[in-house]
Design a protein around this motif. Structure first.
Motif, PDB file in Angstrom:
ATOM      1  N   PHE A 167       0.811  -1.219   0.000  1.00 20.07           N
ATOM      2  CA  PHE A 167       0.000   0.000   0.000  1.00 20.07           C
ATOM      3  C   PHE A 167       0.845   1.270   0.000  1.00 20.07           C
ATOM      4  CE2 PHE A 167      -2.689  -3.030   2.580  1.00 20.07           C
ATOM      5  CZ  PHE A 167      -3.452  -3.420   1.493  1.00 20.07           C
ATOM      6  N   LEU A 168       2.149   1.130  -0.229  1.00 23.21           N
ATOM      7  CA  LEU A 168       3.052   2.280  -0.182  1.00 23.21           C
ATOM      8  C   LEU A 168       3.792   2.421  -1.507  1.00 23.21           C
ATOM      9  CD1 LEU A 168       4.579   1.699   3.379  1.00 23.21           C
ATOM     10  CD2 LEU A 168       2.689   3.220   2.747  1.00 23.21           C
ATOM     11  N   LEU A 169       3.724   3.603  -2.084  1.00 18.62           N
ATOM     12  CA  LEU A 169       4.437   3.873  -3.323  1.00 18.62           C
ATOM     13  C   LEU A 169       5.938   3.943  -3.072  1.00 18.62           C
ATOM     14  CD1 LEU A 169       2.089   6.690  -4.590  1.00 18.62           C
ATOM     15  CD2 LEU A 169       2.495   4.529  -5.798  1.00 18.62           C
ATOM     16  N   LYS A 170       6.702   3.377  -3.987  1.00 19.31           N
ATOM     17  CA  LYS A 170       8.154   3.510  -3.941  1.00 19.31           C
ATOM     18  C   LYS A 170       8.523   4.927  -4.377  1.00 19.31           C
ATOM     19  CE  LYS A 170       8.910  -1.359  -5.085  1.00 19.31           C
ATOM     20  NZ  LYS A 170       7.569  -1.773  -4.710  1.00 19.31           N
ATOM     21  N   GLU A 171       9.729   5.345  -4.059  1.00 17.61           N
ATOM     22  CA  GLU A 171      10.184   6.686  -4.411  1.00 17.61           C
ATOM     23  C   GLU A 171       9.997   6.945  -5.901  1.00 17.61           C
ATOM     24  OE1 GLU A 171      14.252   9.360  -4.337  1.00 17.61           O
ATOM     25  OE2 GLU A 171      14.078   7.656  -2.981  1.00 17.61           O
ATOM     26  N   GLY A 172       9.251   8.003  -6.223  1.00 18.69           N
ATOM     27  CA  GLY A 172       9.025   8.398  -7.612  1.00 18.69           C
ATOM     28  C   GLY A 172       8.083   7.497  -8.403  1.00 18.69           C
ATOM     29  N   GLU A 173       7.469   6.511  -7.768  1.00 21.89           N
ATOM     30  CA  GLU A 173       6.670   5.523  -8.493  1.00 21.89           C
ATOM     31  C   GLU A 173       5.442   6.122  -9.166  1.00 21.89           C
ATOM     32  OE1 GLU A 173       4.511   1.173  -7.810  1.00 21.89           O
ATOM     33  OE2 GLU A 173       5.324   2.244  -6.068  1.00 21.89           O
ATOM     34  N   LEU A 174       4.734   6.995  -8.488  1.00 24.53           N
ATOM     35  CA  LEU A 174       3.525   7.581  -9.079  1.00 24.53           C
ATOM     36  C   LEU A 174       3.874   8.423 -10.302  1.00 24.53           C
ATOM     37  CD1 LEU A 174       0.468   7.809  -8.801  1.00 24.53           C
ATOM     38  CD2 LEU A 174       0.825   9.722  -7.233  1.00 24.53           C
TER      39      LEU A 174
END
Length: 190
Positions: free
Chosen positions: A136-143
């Protein structure tokens, strides 16, 4: 949809959504994982018909109202398929929800001049509490990377810490399909 492991304020409109929703051109908007409908109601006040989609029938009842069509769909159920046609929505709003397999089909459902407003939790949020599950957590820069991979033009992107409605690490994006006119991307004054 899978229940994420956090509690959010169901009454307060996200400042990100409030800031960028006026860019959504006329037409139908999807509030994905709408919860109690705080954003659906806000979008209706801006003149949009809204489809409020969630997997929880009890909370979806709270989202119902004038100008809002509720849709009970569990997009994470085995065999689930994206229920919307390509190019259908003038805007899609997603907050506090992440299911990566939906991203490509979701973007395809945006009209050629459509707007995506997306805001959810990022890695590092576990130090502030839930959600803490990496799913449920985006990786750095993923979005940002996902938006660019889908051919969206980024109007605004942020990745960092917020204090309201609670301390959290988030990523948020306002991105548009290629036919969205650059002159329509009126940037707010600080």
């Amino acid at each position: 949809m899978q229940v994420t492991e956090h509690v959010v304020d169901t009454d307060t409109i996200s400042g990100w959504v409030r800031r960028w929703a006026p860019l959504i051109p006329g037409g139908e908007v999807l509030d994905l994982a709408c919860g109690a409908g705080r954003h659906a109601r806000h979008l209706v006040t801006l003149g949009h018909p809204v489809i409020a989609l969630d997997h929880d029938p009890e909370i979806l009842e709270k989202a119902a109202g004038p100008g809002i069509v509720t849709s009970l769909v569990d997009l994470e159920a085995p065999g689930a398929v994206w229920p919307f046609a390509a190019g259908r929505f003038a805007g899609i709003v997603v907050t506090n929800y992440l299911h990566r397999p939906l991203f490509e089909a979701m973007i395809a459902s945006l009209a050629p001049d459509g707007v995506l407003l997306y805001e959810t939790f990022a890695e590092g949020n576990e130090q502030f509490g839930k959600p803490s599950n990496p799913a449920f957590l985006l990786k750095e820069g993923e979005l940002l990377a996902m938006a660019l991979e889908q051919g969206l033009r980024v109007v605004a992107y942020e990745d960092g810490r917020v204090e309201q409605p609670k301390a959290a690490l988030v990523q948020r994006i306002c991105a548009v399909r290629p036919d969205f006119p650059r002159l329509a991307a009126l940037l707010p004054t600080f």
